[in-house]
Design a protein around this motif. Structure first.
Motif: not given
Length: 289
Positions: A76, A79, A205
């Motif tokens: 993550p 992102l 994603t």
């Protein structure tokens, strides 16, 4: 377009598909001096010896532990960084930060480990700072208990900028009128991110998650090889280093090939299963049905 694709296809055929024929070594008592043709077949004997080796299962446990840490903390991170850069107003600051976090990807693991050694090693900046203030020094680089966190931190520092590029490309394709419409309806910054930005990144994603799950047993070779002696094999042995030491260093070609083949089969099954799960949630995944 096919002519432009040809060099890439030739590259993958020569360096990825043709070497797959070498998996026959996993079923042979392979001797490099007599080659594939004359090496005697042993059936599943290499796999039986592999699965009976405690060091193999220890490398599997280490690999899964490192992969879980990277999945939770590293996956993550690009992102989050892309969302942070997207929220900045100044394009000049965006380009500067993007360049700074992108450059470490091109630094070799030898230099990355050396840099961390200079900062976190027994004679590094952190230890010297603690000594100057009358505290006990910390040798993070040689501590097996902190090695998983060290490995994860190195991966984040090196590749967060590289992973961020795909998310920034997806954000560049978001229709700006959606943000304007949401703002007119009274949505604040967090609401716009939740209802516009994140849904636009969901497909990308999921695709990256599927690819990451398929590559879950490949947590890095050079990174672990360079630091294996410092913390010991029990803390740093992963499947990639297990294959290297048994197949190349010790000359157990059949055992090394068997371990590599097991890793490849598990990775292929992980991609297939994760892609099916993505289809179940309505996403395209890596490939369509």
């Amino acid at each position: 377009m096919f002519a432009l694709m040809a060099p890439g296809l030739v590259f993958f055929v020569l360096f990825f598909y043709v070497p797959m024929l070498g998996n026959i070594v996993a079923f042979q008592d392979y001797q490099p001096f007599i080659g594939f043709k004359d090496s005697p077949l042993t059936g599943l004997a290499n796999f039986q010896e592999l699965f009976a080796d405690p060091a193999f299962w220890e490398s599997v446990r280490n690999t899964l532990a490192f992969a879980a840490l990277q999945l939770v903390f590293f996956f993550p991170a690009p992102l989050a960084l892309a969302l942070l850069l997207n929220s900045l107003v100044s394009s000049r600051i965006k380009r500067f930060i993007q360049s700074v976090v992108y450059l470490p990807h091109f630094i070799s693991w030898v230099l990355v480990v050396a840099l961390f050694q200079q900062v976190l090693g027994g004679a590094g900046l952190l230890s010297n700072f603690l000594r100057d203030h009358g505290l006990s020094p910390l040798d993070v680089m040689n501590d097996p208990s902190t090695f998983p966190l060290l490995i994860t931190a190195q991966v984040i520092w090196k590749d967060i900028g590289w992973g961020m590029i795909i998310y920034l490309a997806a954000l560049a394709n978001v229709d700006q009128s959606l943000y304007e419409s949401a703002a007119v309806d009274g949505a604040g910054r967090w609401r716009r991110m939740w209802h516009v930005t994140l849904p636009a990144l969901r497909g990308v994603t999921v695709m990256l998650l599927v690819l990451r799950l398929g590559d879950v047993l490949s947590v890095g070779f050079e990174q672990f090889l360079l630091q294996r002696d410092a913390v010991g094999a029990r803390a740093a042995e992963v499947l990639d280093t297990y294959v290297y030491y048994h197949g190349v260093v010790y000359g157990d070609w059949g055992i090394g090939a068997a371990a590599g083949l097991v890793k490849g089969v598990v990775g292929a099954l992980m991609i297939w299963g994760a892609n099916r799960l993505a289809h179940a949630f309505g996403e395209q995944g890596v490939y369509t049905k």
